[in-house]
Design a protein around this motif. Sequence first.
Motif, PDB file in Angstrom:
ATOM      1  N   PHE A   6       0.866  -1.176   0.000  1.00  9.50           N
ATOM      2  CA  PHE A   6       0.000   0.000   0.000  1.00  9.50           C
ATOM      3  C   PHE A   6       0.898   1.220   0.000  1.00  9.50           C
ATOM      4  O   PHE A   6       1.639   1.458   0.965  1.00  9.50           O
ATOM      5  N   THR A   7       0.839   1.985  -1.077  1.00  7.33           N
ATOM      6  CA  THR A   7       1.797   3.070  -1.214  1.00  7.33           C
ATOM      7  C   THR A   7       1.184   4.299  -1.852  1.00  7.33           C
ATOM      8  O   THR A   7       0.408   4.201  -2.805  1.00  7.33           O
ATOM      9  N   THR A   8       1.503   5.445  -1.295  1.00  2.24           N
ATOM     10  CA  THR A   8       1.163   6.740  -1.874  1.00  2.24           C
ATOM     11  C   THR A   8       1.946   7.806  -1.126  1.00  2.24           C
ATOM     12  O   THR A   8       2.183   7.677   0.075  1.00  2.24           O
ATOM     13  N   GLN A   9       2.342   8.834  -1.852  1.00  2.00           N
ATOM     14  CA  GLN A   9       3.049   9.942  -1.217  1.00  2.00           C
ATOM     15  C   GLN A   9       2.089  11.030  -0.756  1.00  2.00           C
ATOM     16  O   GLN A   9       2.505  12.020  -0.182  1.00  2.00           O
ATOM     17  N   LYS A  10       0.795  10.816  -1.001  1.00  2.35           N
ATOM     18  CA  LYS A  10      -0.213  11.804  -0.600  1.00  2.35           C
ATOM     19  C   LYS A  10      -0.757  11.444   0.769  1.00  2.35           C
ATOM     20  O   LYS A  10      -1.299  10.361   0.974  1.00  2.35           O
ATOM     21  N   GLY A  11      -0.592  12.336   1.738  1.00  7.54           N
ATOM     22  CA  GLY A  11      -1.109  12.088   3.070  1.00  7.54           C
ATOM     23  C   GLY A  11      -2.634  12.126   3.112  1.00  7.54           C
ATOM     24  O   GLY A  11      -3.275  12.795   2.308  1.00  7.54           O
ATOM     25  N   GLY A  12      -3.215  11.391   4.053  1.00  8.29           N
ATOM     26  CA  GLY A  12      -4.642  11.415   4.255  1.00  8.29           C
ATOM     27  C   GLY A  12      -5.457  10.593   3.293  1.00  8.29           C
ATOM     28  O   GLY A  12      -6.686  10.699   3.265  1.00  8.29           O
ATOM     29  N   ALA A  13      -4.804   9.752   2.504  1.00  3.47           N
ATOM     30  CA  ALA A  13      -5.529   8.964   1.505  1.00  3.47           C
ATOM     31  C   ALA A  13      -6.170   7.707   2.094  1.00  3.47           C
ATOM     32  O   ALA A  13      -6.964   7.051   1.433  1.00  3.47           O
ATOM     33  N   GLY A  14      -5.817   7.368   3.335  1.00  2.00           N
ATOM     34  CA  GLY A  14      -6.415   6.203   3.979  1.00  2.00           C
ATOM     35  C   GLY A  14      -5.676   4.909   3.744  1.00  2.00           C
ATOM     36  O   GLY A  14      -6.261   3.827   3.787  1.00  2.00           O
TER      37      GLY A  14
END
Length: 212
Positions: A6-14
């Motif tokens: 589970f990966t994303t550089q955007k905070g708050g995406a859940g």
Amino acid sequence: MRTIAFTTQKGGAGKTTLAVALAVAATEAGEKVIALDLDPQGSLSAWGDDREAEAPAVDRIDGDKLARLPDVLKALAKGGFTLALLDCPGLAGTQVNAAIAAADLCIVPARPTMIDLRATKATIAALLKIDRPFAFVLNQAPATAKTTRMVEAIGAVSLLGDLADPVITQRNDYQDAVAAGQGVTEYAPQGKAAEEARQLWRWVDRKLKGTK
């Protein structure tokens, strides 16, 4: 053993909330699951500490262990685990790259706004560079699925990559379950959020098997 990052550089995406929901849903479907917290914030491991149920297993990987992630995963597979979920750090770097490289599928959560979707571009660039399969999960969506915002978000995602089914709606059960040390399918088994989590696991399972 199959591995999902589970990966994303955007905070708050859940990201962690989705990892928790899928870990429990997959366990209920018969998988022997280990959920590994790679994020220095430690949200997933804190959730594991709050749990009373023994499964899924939860552990934290950092420091020297993270540098040896492929060996750790091989050992877990030999130990009988069938599914590993990796909750990655939000910032780009060697930790995230190691998790991406080890994954059979990368899940990129994103809220259905153009700002959030544009913010995933750096994550997608890293996934393409390492050449790992990935899919978006539209998360925290409004309850009215056919809003203009949702239609635009679905169209934008379709240009960037695969979109997991279903779209995950903003529901209190997800956050309340995490706070209780549970997955949403444990917290409110008959609720709409639990139904979404189970459907998402079925989609991910088919994707990992190479079927639709």
